[in-house]
Design a protein around this motif. Structure first.
Motif, mmCIF file in Angstrom:
data_model
loop_
_atom_site.group_PDB
_atom_site.id
_atom_site.type_symbol
_atom_site.label_atom_id
_atom_site.label_comp_id
_atom_site.label_asym_id
_atom_site.label_seq_id
_atom_site.Cartn_x
_atom_site.Cartn_y
_atom_site.Cartn_z
ATOM 1 N N SER A 1666 0.758 -1.098 0.076
ATOM 2 C CA SER A 1666 0.002 0.095 0.084
ATOM 3 C C SER A 1666 0.651 1.240 -0.001
ATOM 4 O O SER A 1666 0.534 2.168 -0.694
ATOM 5 C CB SER A 1666 -0.935 0.099 1.022
ATOM 6 O OG SER A 1666 -0.233 -0.110 2.215
ATOM 7 N N ALA A 1667 1.944 1.035 0.453
ATOM 8 C CA ALA A 1667 2.892 2.543 0.706
ATOM 9 C C ALA A 1667 3.350 2.430 -0.638
ATOM 10 O O ALA A 1667 3.553 3.680 -1.195
ATOM 11 C CB ALA A 1667 4.021 2.235 1.949
ATOM 12 N N SER A 1693 -2.222 4.300 6.199
ATOM 13 C CA SER A 1693 -2.246 4.865 7.221
ATOM 14 C C SER A 1693 -2.802 3.990 8.428
ATOM 15 O O SER A 1693 -2.616 4.142 9.469
ATOM 16 C CB SER A 1693 -3.203 6.057 6.742
ATOM 17 O OG SER A 1693 -4.503 5.673 6.730
ATOM 18 N N GLN A 1694 -3.704 2.904 7.969
ATOM 19 C CA GLN A 1694 -4.247 1.839 9.123
ATOM 20 C C GLN A 1694 -3.332 1.174 9.420
ATOM 21 O O GLN A 1694 -3.256 0.714 10.667
ATOM 22 C CB GLN A 1694 -5.271 1.247 8.190
ATOM 23 C CG GLN A 1694 -6.733 1.739 7.914
ATOM 24 C CD GLN A 1694 -7.546 0.930 7.313
ATOM 25 O OE1 GLN A 1694 -7.514 -0.183 7.029
ATOM 26 N NE2 GLN A 1694 -8.846 1.509 7.245
ATOM 27 N N LEU A 1721 8.420 6.311 13.219
ATOM 28 C CA LEU A 1721 7.139 6.427 12.438
ATOM 29 C C LEU A 1721 7.173 7.611 11.648
ATOM 30 O O LEU A 1721 7.595 8.673 12.127
ATOM 31 C CB LEU A 1721 5.954 6.578 13.422
ATOM 32 C CG LEU A 1721 5.758 5.066 14.163
ATOM 33 C CD1 LEU A 1721 4.832 5.134 15.307
ATOM 34 C CD2 LEU A 1721 5.183 4.130 13.266
ATOM 35 N N PRO A 1722 6.363 7.445 10.387
ATOM 36 C CA PRO A 1722 6.441 8.858 9.593
ATOM 37 C C PRO A 1722 5.313 9.539 10.097
ATOM 38 O O PRO A 1722 4.633 9.514 10.931
ATOM 39 C CB PRO A 1722 6.012 8.265 8.136
ATOM 40 C CG PRO A 1722 5.384 6.952 8.578
ATOM 41 C CD PRO A 1722 6.096 6.395 9.701
ATOM 42 N N ASP A 1723 5.694 10.966 9.635
ATOM 43 C CA ASP A 1723 4.445 11.930 9.982
ATOM 44 C C ASP A 1723 3.053 11.611 9.069
ATOM 45 O O ASP A 1723 3.416 10.697 7.974
ATOM 46 C CB ASP A 1723 4.910 13.435 9.648
ATOM 47 C CG ASP A 1723 6.230 13.606 10.655
ATOM 48 O OD1 ASP A 1723 5.999 13.011 11.760
ATOM 49 O OD2 ASP A 1723 7.149 14.411 10.208
ATOM 50 N N GLY A 1724 2.024 12.312 9.262
ATOM 51 C CA GLY A 1724 0.948 11.831 8.715
ATOM 52 C C GLY A 1724 1.165 11.888 7.082
ATOM 53 O O GLY A 1724 0.900 10.921 6.465
ATOM 54 N N ASP A 1725 1.751 12.909 6.546
ATOM 55 C CA ASP A 1725 1.765 12.985 5.042
ATOM 56 C C ASP A 1725 3.078 13.268 4.701
ATOM 57 O O ASP A 1725 3.535 13.998 4.035
ATOM 58 C CB ASP A 1725 0.825 14.069 4.498
ATOM 59 C CG ASP A 1725 -0.555 13.602 4.651
ATOM 60 O OD1 ASP A 1725 -1.531 14.635 4.732
ATOM 61 O OD2 ASP A 1725 -1.045 12.610 4.278
ATOM 62 N N VAL A 1830 11.662 2.898 3.576
ATOM 63 C CA VAL A 1830 11.602 3.979 4.228
ATOM 64 C C VAL A 1830 10.252 4.351 4.445
ATOM 65 O O VAL A 1830 9.863 4.914 5.407
ATOM 66 C CB VAL A 1830 12.271 5.220 3.425
ATOM 67 C CG1 VAL A 1830 12.300 6.326 4.092
ATOM 68 C CG2 VAL A 1830 13.700 4.347 3.210
ATOM 69 N N GLU A 1831 9.247 4.097 3.546
ATOM 70 C CA GLU A 1831 7.992 4.777 3.577
ATOM 71 C C GLU A 1831 7.092 4.112 4.683
ATOM 72 O O GLU A 1831 6.482 4.727 5.293
ATOM 73 C CB GLU A 1831 7.250 4.476 2.291
ATOM 74 C CG GLU A 1831 6.082 5.217 1.976
ATOM 75 C CD GLU A 1831 6.269 6.417 1.969
ATOM 76 O OE1 GLU A 1831 5.594 7.398 2.495
ATOM 77 O OE2 GLU A 1831 7.124 7.037 0.897
ATOM 78 N N VAL A 1832 7.229 2.714 4.687
ATOM 79 C CA VAL A 1832 6.610 2.280 5.907
ATOM 80 C C VAL A 1832 7.234 2.463 7.239
ATOM 81 O O VAL A 1832 6.373 2.408 8.339
ATOM 82 C CB VAL A 1832 6.459 0.578 5.778
ATOM 83 C CG1 VAL A 1832 5.687 0.172 6.946
ATOM 84 C CG2 VAL A 1832 5.703 0.567 4.443
#
Length: 1850
Positions: A1666-1667, A1693-1694, A1721-1725, A1830-1832
């Motif tokens: 999904s990422a 996001s889930q 953990l990444p920030d929201g966006d 990186v994204e996840v």
């Protein structure tokens, strides 16, 4: 002259110098086994006793070089007429490197009786040898059929004598009497059977031919006078010959004179004597049991039961003191009687041995056994001693054995002083139920007790006939006079012959070799009927008895008569003989039926006769109905009325007889199934008609059973008939399916399909009818023994084995799916719920004893033994072997060897009780255990005795209805599984079979993804197979609507160039040709109308498949030629015209290969490779390309056009990118020339970045040209920083466009042209191949769709009221058996079309949705017994989710809330444990603390090693306590404690077992459910989590926690001793936490760790996938749908939210470590989602931030690890396993892995995923791009890192 017959086994038997038990290992045909000698060197031999009249031609032995010193090196062959007189004829030296057969004799001519192979020397002077095989081939002389010379001369002599006597008879009547007198005199010395074929005294002079002549001579001379003497002479001669037919003829004559006296007493006694001798000769050892003994044994070990136990080297039977006589009674132990012929008795040596005794065989009037009555019956003999016995024996001299009554002894024995054994041959072999052996006295009168070593009894088991029957048969035979009446002679002779025939049948059935001592030549049913007719006319009682005997004789002769009948039907016999036999059979049958159907009261003889008539009718189907067709017709006629009760008894017997015959003897005869050669004539409808008749009978039987509830006599035979016939039918089909003959396979598949449909239709009718009237429970109870219940299950069991074969799986699945609802109703109780299995039995995990065996050797055992036994117990999980304490063998050389089911071998020798041979052993691998005992040629010991016990889970008792439902569920699952795996080629049709090479060439074609795999035109979809011919194409093309340009190209491709164009496009054609043919065609190379058409067709295909050119052509056609065509068309036409050169090259190649004789395989190609055929293939391929729809542009892209001017035509392809669905996207677009600097993908008129990109960066295959326009983002871009900035590079590229550059060629500009040309020229891909592949893909997709729909139907049907009951679970398990074959089956269906693909996905979603709802609704069922079923459903769901994911799946994943579902499944399947408060008393705990304190004092000052060495000397309980002390005080003792699961040092948070001696698990392995060897589920464990702040030991008992101090705990020992550390005061309040022990809960199953790990893997994969989709707009070359993109963001996001929640809970209040982990953990966006920025050009700033975010926090936990837990404690966590301290190294490894990947992203101008292949497949072979990691965030990997040990286990 004698004939020679080849014989592959020339020898009668083989002898060896040693190890005779292993001889068969030389002759079994397998060279892996071998015979091994056992003795001194150079003394080994193998001796062959040759068959008579055999000439040995070839002799060889097999050896193996790997045997080393066991391999024979020098071998000699010796031959001779006796074993002691052998002469060597051959000496062979065998090289040491040989493996296989070595020839010793070849083309020899040896006819001696003995051939011996001597092993003179072994390799390296080895002692013993090994022979792996033995072959002996030769010829046998076979005498020709016919009359030999000696026979001819004897016949000549007899014929002369006959003529002479016949001529003299009239003149001299006394001459006949003289001949008769001499004959009678001779016959006195020829007892019965002396002239029979099996006689040992048979004279070679009297061969069968001569005897026949003698017989005719006797009949000739006696024809004139019929006196008793003559009849007796003929009977005696017939008896001497053993001819049944002749004896019956003689008896037939005697029947007329039943009251006449015959001097036959000597003949009768000789018959009795012969019978007695035969009984003695062929008697078998009887296994009788001891019923009673009138004296007790000396002790338990020497009781009378030892008499029958072999060997006789034990204690035997010793009576109690003072008893010197004994009586023992034996019986067969069952209802059957026995006929004892001989008893072997062995007594003890010395004075206590029995001196003499008596034997009685008798019957008892009482059914119950009362020992006292039996002993009382014969008590008069108890007073006898040796003297009385001798007087009795003396009085019996000269008396007939017939005089002995039941109370008289029939055997006696007397033993001399020095003899201990006696063989007692019984005087009268009586059929009896009891045998009594009386031992009368001891050898010495002074002996204090009697001793007998053992008894061995030989004889026969006989049916227990009524005593009255025996009496009747013998009533007329008790006369002492010399003369007997005819009736007595008749009965005695008949009884003699009948008993002999009966014994012959028994010997034949036993399978042992025997000699036939009766001659059945000339015997037929006519003789029987003639004799029987005579007997039945006489009402005398003797005749009724004779009829009884005659019928018994007839039954014994059935096999002989049947063989004759078969021969008569098979071979053409003279027609005169057959009607007589048939008529006789008919008359006899009618008469027997009349006898049975009589209802009047009968006498006892008549009742006995009736019983025999019934037996004859039951067993005589083959005789009374000699023709197969007659039998079939008769059975079918009777079947129609069989269920009626008021049948005559004879009809019922006949029906049973026919059913039994077709069941046992000829099951195929009812169906008339052909052999291989006759398959062409087979009529399936006839077979189905027979089965239909049987089914209708079964249906009627069901109705009757429901009404009456009892099964008639016909029921059992019908059941066995149906079982045999259906089994025969299905077995025949199975054999055809396994064969290679395609026609046979097709026939079998057709037959199975039709029969199953017929059977299930009948089954549905039966069940629907019954369920409408009765409840399911009633039906199941009443039909439990019905034909229907058996046949249905048999059919399903057979079909389960058929599933792996090529049958029509889908059709069968469809048929069986109609049964689910009916079976559900059948198996539900009246309340409406399903019948539950007995859950306690079903889930009982305690094994039960399934089987027990006892094995014992002789004591002492014999040398040269090699005994093998196999213990098999289906369902057994393990075996326990318990040895007798006396077991002992010779060390090393004699041994016991056990082999378990997996092949693991264990040997035992020397003595039980040693460490090498324990008293009890467990073999864990069931269900088979093999035992071998081996002893060498010297030294022996006591031997062995052991008991083997097989343990396993108990069988579950289920009703036939539930059993059928479970079987059908399994079958449907298996059928569906095979369909899903696309294994059913028959279902798709034989024309769909495509060779693997052709399939691969099509799928690997560059045009597969962009053209062939989708966007098929509708016309193609309508056809399953598409025979493409030009004239057909034209017809199809005209039906394609809408696109005039496409019509234009098709007409252009199909028109004849030589003719003028006509039609609507004629003007356009002319203009088109003029614009394209700027250069003259190369007609000088290859010319012709077909070649010209091929050029045109190729040109049309090239234009059609190039989007830009096709767009321009559309404008040209739409404007009716007003818009001019560009120069590119001429270039493309020139390119198409180039195929002429290719054709010429191909022709030259073919001519060269044709001339080269060496390359024969190319000759076929050579003949075909002429320009005309190549041109036709080109036309067909081009037309095929025109069949597919052109590549369309999306509306969004077409509205974004910026540049349209003609002068910028060469830039248009760059700007107006077509939307395609291929990873080779750039092939369809214009590319810059190699010399031109590459333009950026966003290179529109404005150099700014405001315009959104038309296409995301393409990820082409490695074969893409490196100089494409997308070069900056191509996969081949190096990762080093480029010398120019991006802006600088862009300026250079625009400047280079303005400069004069060579114009790129059209081939360079449009790479797709090359792909199309390659396809047209490629000889390995034909247009038929492409069409076939597409047809196959479509057929497969339709099959998958249908199966998915059926699965969905079955799921909804079986899964009600819930899907956690056995039928559905079995269905799911079988469905997933082919999981490995369809893991990614959607990938196999490329090319089936978008609509079909969507339908498949939707049906698949419904199936997954059903399982999701079931799992979510499990808690509402509230039944803990269903937890194992829940695990199965969860596993099935995970496997179904683990498919090839597509962006379109994300909407479904959002609907079912997949991240949440996977997380919950993972958490639910963490090992569940039950906690219990321990009952450890205060006294025990204080004593333990005191002991620990003493041990601590002993270990001070470096004395720990000395103290540790004492552990091994203590008892097990103390050892456990000492190891516990070490574990608790490991920090103070400087001892590292390792986990017994992962073998890694676990410094804190251990779980320790309180039962095992020394077993610790770290938290990861404890929660993962790991069980080290020896540790059980029922063991209690303690969590060693808290440390005592005084003694620094880990607390395992009560924990005293201070409520005032911060984090202060004491163990109970320190608290009781009031030992407080600084800061704690006695006044502080204390909370006492009791000791809590933990054990595995009943919820824990082996499958749970698997589900847990699998859920995590899928969760991680979903997060990554999904990422990935959230951060890109292009997948597989296609623009991502906006809805899919938004779904990807939601799922991402889930996933992040769930991971964050887990980490927050797991690390709450853990300071820096929590911050370090949460900081990842990444920030929201955090993903760059600004659409105005091109995704291929991320800014440096964002990438640097991304790098910082990854690398810095990743390093922090590694450094922070040293101070996370200062005091070695941590809070218990019940929800999820956190990252354990001990796994820092693993976490660090994971971080380094991430850093390695992220290290490739240092270049800010290059996308992070540039080196990763596109797409993210499902778990398994998933590639994980670093950017996505990186994204996840590393958090997912950290969270999952605790799974690694479990994954390694899996």
């Amino acid at each position: 002259m004698d004939k020679l017959k080849s014989v592959t086994k020339c020898y009668a038997y083989i002898e060896t110098s040693s190890n005779p038990a292993d001889i068969d290992k030389m002759t079994n045909g397998e060279t892996s086994s071998y015979w091994q000698s056992d003795g001194s060197a150079r003394s080994h031999w193998i001796r062959l006793k040759m068959k008579p009249d055999v000439v040995l031609r070839h002799l060889s032995i097999a050896v193996a070089a790997t045997d080393q010193s066991y391999m024979p090196q020098q071998v000699t062959v010796a031959v001779g007429r006796s074993a002691g007189d052998l002469q060597e004829v051959r000496d062979v030296h065998i090289p040491s490197n040989v493996t296989g057969y070595v020839t010793l004799l070849e083309n020899a001519n040896i006819s001696q009786l003995y051939v011996q192979i001597n092993i003179k020397r072994c390799l390296s002077d080895g002692c013993d040898t090994r022979i792996h095989g033995l072959r002996a081939v030769g010829f046998q002389r076979v005498k020709k059929s016919g009359v030999s010379v000696s026979d001819a001369s004897a016949i000549w002599y007899w014929s002369l004598l006959t003529s002479l006597v016949t001529a003299s008879m009239e003149t001299n009547p006394a001459f006949v009497q003289t001949v008769l007198h001499n004959t009678q005199k001779a016959l006195q010395h020829m007892p019965p059977l002396s002239l029979s074929p099996g006689s040992t005294d048979f004279s070679t002079f009297l061969s069968p031919n001569v005897l026949e002549e003698v017989d005719s001579f006797l009949i000739r001379i006696t024809s004139c006078c019929s006196t008793p003497e003559v009849e007796l002479t003929l009977l005696a001669f017939a008896l001497a010959r053993g001819s049944v037919a002749k004896v019956m003829s003689s008896l037939c004559t005697i029947t007329d004179h039943l009251d006449t006296g015959y001097d036959a007493s000597s003949l009768i006694s000789s018959m009795a004597s012969v019978r007695q001798n035969l009984l003695l000769k062929y008697g078998k050892p009887l296994q009788l049991t001891l019923q009673a003994c009138d004296v007790k044994g000396k002790e338990d070990k020497s009781g009378p039961e030892n008499l029958l136990v072999e060997p006789w080297t034990r204690d035997g039977f010793l009576t109690e003191t003072g008893k010197t006589r004994a009586s023992t009674i034996f019986s067969a132990g069952t209802e059957s009687a026995f006929q004892v012929t001989q008893i072997r008795i062995m007594v003890r040596r010395g004075g206590i041995g029995a001196q003499c005794g008596l034997v009685f065989a008798y019957n008892s009037p009482s059914d119950k056994f009362h020992a006292e009555e039996h002993f009382k019956r014969f008590e008069k003999y108890d007073k006898w001693k040796l003297q009385e016995l001798r007087q009795f024996v003396k009085s019996r001299i000269g008396c007939s054995s017939d005089d002995l009554g039941e109370d008289d002894p029939i055997g006696w024995f007397e033993l001399e002083e020095e003899w201990d054994e006696a063989d007692v041959k019984l005087q009268q072999c009586r059929v009896a139920k009891y045998l009594m052996v009386k031992f009368l006295c001891t050898r010495q009168e002074s002996a204090e007790r009697l001793g007998v070593q053992g008894l061995s009894i030989s004889g026969y088991l006989r049916p227990a006939r009524a005593e009255a029957e025996q009496n009747i048969l013998c009533a007329h035979c008790r006369k002492d006079t010399e003369s007997v009446c005819g009736a007595t002679l008749l009965l005695r002779t008949l009884q003699f012959i009948q008993q002999l025939a009966h014994d012959l049948v028994q010997q034949k059935e036993s399978g042992l070799k025997y000699k036939s001592f009766l001659d059945f030549t000339g015997l037929d049913l006519q003789i029987f009927w003639n004799f029987y007719s005579k007997l039945k006319q006489n009402p005398r009682e003797e005749c009724i008895c004779a009829q009884t005997l005659l019928l018994r004789l007839l039954q014994s002769c059935f096999s002989v008569l049947q063989g004759e009948a078969l021969a008569a039907s098979g071979e053409e016999k003279p027609p005169t003989q057959r009607p007589e036999g048939v008529e006789a059979a008919k008359e006899l049958y009618i008469h027997l039926c009349d006898v049975v159907d009589r209802v009047d009261g009968d006498s006892m003889p008549m009742e006995i006769l009736k019983q025999e008539v019934r037996n004859t009718l039951l067993n005589g189907a083959a005789i009374f109905f000699p023709d197969r067709q007659t039998r079939r017709n008769h059975l079918f006629t009777m079947m129609k009325n069989v269920t009626e009760q008021e049948h005559k008894q004879s009809l019922q017997l006949t029906f049973r007889s026919l059913c039994t015959y077709f069941s046992d003897k000829d099951p195929g005869g009812l169906l008339l199934l052909p052999e291989k050669s006759d398959l062409a004539d087979m009529n399936i409808s006839e077979v189905l008609a027979v089965m239909n008749t049987l089914l209708s009978v079964a249906a009627r039987e069901c109705e009757l059973l429901m009404l009456s509830g009892t099964q008639g006599e016909a029921g059992s035979v019908l059941l066995s008939l149906f079982w045999s016939v259906q089994g025969s039918l299905l077995s025949w089909c199975y054999l055809q399916l396994k064969a290679t003959d395609t026609a046979a396979k097709g026939l079998a598949v057709d037959l199975i399909e039709k029969y199953v449909a017929q059977f299930l239709a009948s089954m549905r009718v039966i069940l629907e009818s019954l369920l409408s009237q009765y409840s399911g429970k009633t039906i199941v109870e009443k039909l439990c023994n019905s034909v229907f219940s058996m046949a249905a299950r048999q059919l399903v069991i057979f079909l389960l084995d058929f599933c792996t074969l090529d049958i029509s799986h889908c059709t069968l699945l469809r048929e069986f799916s109609t049964l689910t609802e009916l079976l559900k109703k059948l198996c539900s109780d009246p309340e409406g719920g399903p019948n539950k299995l007995d859950v306690e039995t079903w889930q009982q995990e305690q094994p039960v004893v399934l089987h027990t065996w006892t094995k014992e050797s002789a004591h002492n055992y014999e040398n040269n033994c090699h005994e093998v036994s196999v213990f098999v117990s289906p369902g057994a999980t393990y075996f326990e072997v318990e040895f007798d304490e006396r077991c002992e063998t010779e060390k090393r050389y004699d041994y016991l060897e056990f082999t378990d089911a997996r092949g693991g071998k264990t040997r035992y020798d020397t003595k039980v009780g040693t460490y090498k041979w324990p008293k009890k052993v467990t073999f864990k691998d069931g269900p088979r255990l093999q035992f071998l005992f081996h002893s060498d040629s010297s030294n022996n010991e006591w031997g062995y005795k052991f008991t083997v016990t097989a343990y396993g889970l108990p069988d579950v008792a289920v009703s036939w209805g539930l059993d059928l439902q479970l079987l059908v569920s399994r079958l449907m699952g298996r059928l569906a599984s095979q369909c899903m795996a696309l294994k059913s080629t028959y279902q798709l049709g034989s024309n769909m079979v495509i060779p693997q090479a052709k399939m691969a060439s099509v799928l690997n074609s560059p045009l597969w993804k962009p053209v062939f795999r989708h966007q098929i035109c509708p016309e193609l979809e309508l056809e399953a197979s598409w025979p493409t011919h030009p004239h057909q194409d034209r017809k199809e093309v005209k039906s394609i609507p809408d696109d005039p340009c496409r019509h234009f190209l098709l007409d252009f491709a199909q028109s004849e160039p030589a003719q003028n164009f006509c039609g609507p496009y004629s003007e356009l054609f002319k203009g088109f040709i003029q614009a394209c043919r700027k250069q003259a065609p190369k007609t000088d190379i290859v010319a012709g109308s077909t070649i010209d058409q091929a050029v045109n067709a190729t040109f049309a295909a090239l234009v059609y498949r190039t989007p830009d050119l096709y767009e321009k052509l559309q404008k040209y056609v739409n404007s009716r030629g007003k818009v001019a065509l560009s120069e590119e068309f001429a270039q493309v036409y020139s390119l198409a015209d180039g195929i002429r050169i290719w054709m010429l090259e191909m022709k030259q190649k073919s001519l060269m290969s044709l001339g080269s004789e060496a390359e024969e395989k190319h000759s076929l190609e050579a003949t075909e490779a002429n320009p005309e055929s190549l041109a036709k293939e080109c036309i067909q391929k081009s037309l095929l390309l025109l069949k597919f729809l052109p590549m369309a542009k999306s509306s969004k892209e077409s509205s974004d056009k910026v540049v349209t001017a003609d002068e910028t035509d060469h830039l248009q392809p760059l700007d107006r990118r077509q939307r395609t669905s291929s990873v080779v996207e750039e092939h369809f677009q214009a590319s810059a020339s190699p010399t031109e600097t590459a333009a950026p993908t966003v290179g529109d008129k404005s150099p700014g970045l405001e315009i959104p990109p038309k296409l995301p960066p393409s990820s082409g295959p490695p074969t893409a040209e490196p100089s494409t326009a997308e070069e900056p983002s191509s996969p081949s871009t190096p990762t080093r920083r480029p010398p120019f900035t991006r802006g600088r590079l862009r300026l250079l590229s625009f400047r280079s466009m303005e400069e004069a550059r060579p114009v790129p060629t059209v081939k360079e500009k449009y790479p797709v042209l090359k792909d199309v040309m390659d396809f047209i020229k490629d000889q390995s891909i034909s247009h038929e191949s492409v069409v076939k592949v597409l047809s196959l893909r479509k057929a497969q997709a339709q099959s998958i769709l249908e199966v998915l729909r059926i699965i969905q139907y079955c799921t909804e049907s079986l899964g009600q009221p819930h899907c956690f009951h056995p039928p559905y679970i079995l269905f799911l398990l079988e469905l997933l058996t082919c999981q490995k074959d369809f893991t990614n089956y959607f990938g196999h269906l490329e090319g089936c079309g978008a609509d079909l693909h969507k339908e498949i996905r939707d049906t698949y979603y419904q199936l997954v949705m059903f399982l999701v709802k079931a799992i979510k609704g499990f808690n509402s069922i509230n039944d803990r017994s269903l937890l194992p079923a829940l695990s199965c459903v969860q596993t099935a769901l995970l496997h179904l989710l683990d498919m090839g994911w597509e962006p379109s799946d994300l909407a479904f994943f959002v609907d079912i809330q997949l991240p949440d579902l996977l997380m919950k499944m993972s958490q639910e399947n963490i090992s569940v444990h039950d906690s219990v408060i321990s009952q450890w008393s205060e006294e025990d705990e204080l004593a333990d603390a005191k002991q620990n304190s003493e041990w601590m004092d002993e270990c001070q000052d470096g004395m720990f090693e000395a103290w540790y060495e004492k552990i091994a000397q203590e008892d097990p309980e103390k050892q456990r306590k000492m190891h516990m002390f070490i574990a608790r005080y490991c920090d103070l003792l400087n001892v590292d404690i390792s986990c017994d699961g992962c073998d890694e040092i676990a410094p804190w948070h251990l779980y320790r077992c309180l039962q095992c001696s020394d077993m610790d698990l770290c938290k990861t392995y404890f929660l993962g459910g790991v069980k080290p060897e020896g540790h059980g589920d029922d063991h209690e464990m303690v969590n060693m989590e808290f440390t005592c702040d005084n003694c620094q030991g880990l607390i395992i008992g009560r924990r005293m926690n201070c409520n005032v101090c911060d984090d202060f705990d004491l163990c109970y020992g320190c608290y009781a001793a009031k030992k407080y550390s600084y800061g704690h005061l006695p006044t502080h309040s204390i909370t006492a936490h009791p000791m809590v022990t933990i054990r595995i809960s009943d919820r824990q199953r082996l499958i749970q760790p698997y589900i847990h790990n699998y859920s995590w893997l899928l969760f991680a994969a979903l997060a990554l996938y999904s990422a990935h989709l959230a951060s890109t707009e292009v997948v597989d070359g296609e623009r991502l749908d906006p809805q899919a993109h938004s779904n990807a963001i939601i799922l991402r996001s889930q996933c992040m939210q769930l991971v964050g929640d887990c980490l927050m809970k797991a690390h709450q209040g853990k300071g820096l470590k929590a911050l370090a982990l949460l900081g990842i953990l990444p920030d929201g966006d955090s993903t760059p989602e600004n659409q105005s920025l091109p995704l291929s050009v991320p800014t440096r700033t964002s990438e640097e931030q991304l790098e910082k975010k990854v690398v810095q926090p990743a390093e922090e936990p590694a450094e922070a690890g040293s101070f996370v837990h200062c005091n070695g404690r941590r809070a218990a966590d019940k929800e999820i396993r956190p990252l354990d301290y001990k796994q820092r190294s693993k976490a660090n490894a994971g971080i380094l892995f991430m850093k390695d990947h992220s290290g490739q992203t240092h270049t800010p101008n290059v996308p992070a995923d540039a080196h990763i292949p596109p797409g993210l497949p499902a778990p398994g072979g998933r590639s994980v791009p670093s950017a996505l990691c990186v994204e996840v965030g590393l958090s997912t990997w950290h969270s999952a890192s605790y799974m690694e040990p479990a994954l390694r286990r899996g």
